[in-house]
Design a protein around this motif. Sequence first.
Motif, PDB file in Angstrom:
ATOM      1  N   ALA A  22       0.854  -1.286   0.021  1.00  0.00           N
ATOM      2  CA  ALA A  22       0.049  -0.013  -0.043  1.00  0.00           C
ATOM      3  C   ALA A  22       0.886   1.061  -0.178  1.00  0.00           C
ATOM      4  O   ALA A  22       1.854   1.145   0.804  1.00  0.00           O
ATOM      5  N   PRO A  23       0.490   2.222  -0.872  1.00  0.00           N
ATOM      6  CA  PRO A  23       1.253   3.433  -0.720  1.00  0.00           C
ATOM      7  C   PRO A  23       1.422   4.381   0.695  1.00  0.00           C
ATOM      8  O   PRO A  23       0.380   3.951   1.374  1.00  0.00           O
ATOM      9  N   PRO A  24       2.315   4.981   0.749  1.00  0.00           N
ATOM     10  CA  PRO A  24       2.430   5.678   2.179  1.00  0.00           C
ATOM     11  C   PRO A  24       1.110   6.300   2.407  1.00  0.00           C
ATOM     12  O   PRO A  24       0.593   7.099   1.523  1.00  0.00           O
ATOM     13  N   GLY A  25       0.756   6.318   3.544  1.00  0.00           N
ATOM     14  CA  GLY A  25      -0.327   7.128   3.875  1.00  0.00           C
ATOM     15  C   GLY A  25      -1.940   6.410   3.659  1.00  0.00           C
ATOM     16  O   GLY A  25      -2.853   7.102   3.968  1.00  0.00           O
ATOM     17  N   GLU A  26      -1.607   5.282   2.722  1.00  0.00           N
ATOM     18  CA  GLU A  26      -3.029   4.802   2.420  1.00  0.00           C
ATOM     19  C   GLU A  26      -3.265   3.392   2.800  1.00  0.00           C
ATOM     20  O   GLU A  26      -3.991   2.519   2.185  1.00  0.00           O
ATOM     21  N   TYR A  59       8.084   2.576   5.590  1.00  0.00           N
ATOM     22  CA  TYR A  59       7.799   4.144   5.381  1.00  0.00           C
ATOM     23  C   TYR A  59       8.092   4.976   6.485  1.00  0.00           C
ATOM     24  O   TYR A  59       7.791   6.335   6.581  1.00  0.00           O
ATOM     25  N   SER A  60       8.714   4.610   7.482  1.00  0.00           N
ATOM     26  CA  SER A  60       9.262   5.356   8.782  1.00  0.00           C
ATOM     27  C   SER A  60       7.979   6.096   9.257  1.00  0.00           C
ATOM     28  O   SER A  60       7.979   7.385   9.184  1.00  0.00           O
ATOM     29  N   VAL A  61       6.850   5.531   9.708  1.00  0.00           N
ATOM     30  CA  VAL A  61       5.664   6.283  10.057  1.00  0.00           C
ATOM     31  C   VAL A  61       6.044   7.138  11.396  1.00  0.00           C
ATOM     32  O   VAL A  61       6.444   6.536  12.179  1.00  0.00           O
ATOM     33  N   VAL A  70       8.114  10.472  17.228  1.00  0.00           N
ATOM     34  CA  VAL A  70       8.843   9.029  16.928  1.00  0.00           C
ATOM     35  C   VAL A  70       8.654   8.690  15.628  1.00  0.00           C
ATOM     36  O   VAL A  70       7.543   8.598  15.150  1.00  0.00           O
ATOM     37  N   LEU A  71       9.611   8.267  15.151  1.00  0.00           N
ATOM     38  CA  LEU A  71       9.619   7.573  13.594  1.00  0.00           C
ATOM     39  C   LEU A  71       9.888   6.102  13.993  1.00  0.00           C
ATOM     40  O   LEU A  71      10.671   5.467  14.439  1.00  0.00           O
ATOM     41  N   LEU A  72       8.872   5.349  13.274  1.00  0.00           N
ATOM     42  CA  LEU A  72       8.693   3.961  13.431  1.00  0.00           C
ATOM     43  C   LEU A  72       9.593   3.420  12.513  1.00  0.00           C
ATOM     44  O   LEU A  72       9.261   3.707  11.305  1.00  0.00           O
ATOM     45  N   SER A  73      10.673   2.737  12.632  1.00  0.00           N
ATOM     46  CA  SER A  73      11.620   2.065  11.481  1.00  0.00           C
ATOM     47  C   SER A  73      12.039   0.647  11.900  1.00  0.00           C
ATOM     48  O   SER A  73      11.853   0.364  13.167  1.00  0.00           O
ATOM     49  N   HIS A  74      12.853   0.040  11.170  1.00  0.00           N
ATOM     50  CA  HIS A  74      13.464  -1.364  11.500  1.00  0.00           C
ATOM     51  C   HIS A  74      14.554  -1.153  12.295  1.00  0.00           C
ATOM     52  O   HIS A  74      14.889  -2.065  13.205  1.00  0.00           O
ATOM     53  N   HIS A  75      15.036   0.232  12.484  1.00  0.00           N
ATOM     54  CA  HIS A  75      15.747   0.394  13.335  1.00  0.00           C
ATOM     55  C   HIS A  75      15.600   0.570  14.993  1.00  0.00           C
ATOM     56  O   HIS A  75      16.435   0.421  16.051  1.00  0.00           O
ATOM     57  N   ASN A  76      14.191   0.655  15.241  1.00  0.00           N
ATOM     58  CA  ASN A  76      13.812   0.786  16.874  1.00  0.00           C
ATOM     59  C   ASN A  76      12.787  -0.449  17.027  1.00  0.00           C
ATOM     60  O   ASN A  76      12.093  -0.430  17.850  1.00  0.00           O
ATOM     61  N   VAL A  77      12.915  -1.579  16.193  1.00  0.00           N
ATOM     62  CA  VAL A  77      11.977  -2.669  16.214  1.00  0.00           C
ATOM     63  C   VAL A  77      12.629  -3.592  17.642  1.00  0.00           C
ATOM     64  O   VAL A  77      13.839  -3.909  17.522  1.00  0.00           O
ATOM     65  N   MET A  78      11.965  -3.903  18.431  1.00  0.00           N
ATOM     66  CA  MET A  78      12.295  -4.800  19.638  1.00  0.00           C
ATOM     67  C   MET A  78      12.106  -6.357  19.514  1.00  0.00           C
ATOM     68  O   MET A  78      12.562  -7.171  19.805  1.00  0.00           O
ATOM     69  N   GLY A 168       3.489  12.303  -1.204  1.00  0.00           N
ATOM     70  CA  GLY A 168       4.803  12.548  -1.366  1.00  0.00           C
ATOM     71  C   GLY A 168       5.216  11.971   0.178  1.00  0.00           C
ATOM     72  O   GLY A 168       5.068  12.309   1.165  1.00  0.00           O
ATOM     73  N   LEU A 169       6.579  11.471   0.182  1.00  0.00           N
ATOM     74  CA  LEU A 169       7.325  11.046   1.312  1.00  0.00           C
ATOM     75  C   LEU A 169       8.708  11.004   0.764  1.00  0.00           C
ATOM     76  O   LEU A 169       9.385  10.652  -0.132  1.00  0.00           O
ATOM     77  N   TRP A 170       9.414  11.898   1.883  1.00  0.00           N
ATOM     78  CA  TRP A 170      10.761  11.886   1.911  1.00  0.00           C
ATOM     79  C   TRP A 170      11.317  11.218   3.328  1.00  0.00           C
ATOM     80  O   TRP A 170      10.645  11.446   4.281  1.00  0.00           O
ATOM     81  N   LYS A 171      12.147  10.223   3.004  1.00  0.00           N
ATOM     82  CA  LYS A 171      13.075   9.508   4.171  1.00  0.00           C
ATOM     83  C   LYS A 171      14.391   9.385   3.814  1.00  0.00           C
ATOM     84  O   LYS A 171      14.827   9.163   2.719  1.00  0.00           O
ATOM     85  N   SER A 172      15.090   9.571   5.080  1.00  0.00           N
ATOM     86  CA  SER A 172      16.593   9.365   4.656  1.00  0.00           C
ATOM     87  C   SER A 172      17.142   8.961   6.257  1.00  0.00           C
ATOM     88  O   SER A 172      16.491   8.972   7.036  1.00  0.00           O
ATOM     89  N   LYS A 173      18.338   8.339   6.177  1.00  0.00           N
ATOM     90  CA  LYS A 173      18.888   7.817   7.460  1.00  0.00           C
ATOM     91  C   LYS A 173      20.395   8.019   7.214  1.00  0.00           C
ATOM     92  O   LYS A 173      20.735   7.886   6.187  1.00  0.00           O
TER      93      LYS A 173
END
Length: 174
Positions: A22-26, A59-61, A70-78, A168-173
Amino acid sequence: MALSVLSRKEKERVIRRLLIQAPPGEFVNAFDDLCLLIRDEKLMHHQGECAGHQHCQKYSVPLYIDGNPVLLSHHNVMGNYRFFDYQSKLSFRFDLLQNQLKDIQSHGIIRNETECLRTVVLCALKLYVSDHYPAGNCNVLRKSIKNKEFLIACIEDHNYETCQFWNGLWKSKW
């Protein structure tokens, strides 16, 4: 091939793959549309939870805890569908379908040099994001790999205009 001909495991895999794409936000819109097709509420909610967790990571929700992004990403998965937020020192499950935190638990963080540096980098990153991204969110996370600690800076900015048929989505790390 009709969905009614598929085995339960095949249905689960198809539903999860469609929701993750699903697209970001949908995500919720895609979920609601699939519910109309599948007509199995229990199956859809279980797959929605699994796919929602993966969608958040992809999508770093962004969400807010005590007014802080707080950005949810695979980096802060427990693990076990849980995320961790260094700012609030909380771990939680996030239900994307209901836009709600669940099973919130408090954790302690070892205050060391890396944690102090993380706080300083986060303050500087917030200033940068507020100057360069209209609705941007950022987070700085700690990650331990083979007894070495790393900082990961994440930025997200989005503008979802589903009624205008664009997102539109911009994400960077770093």
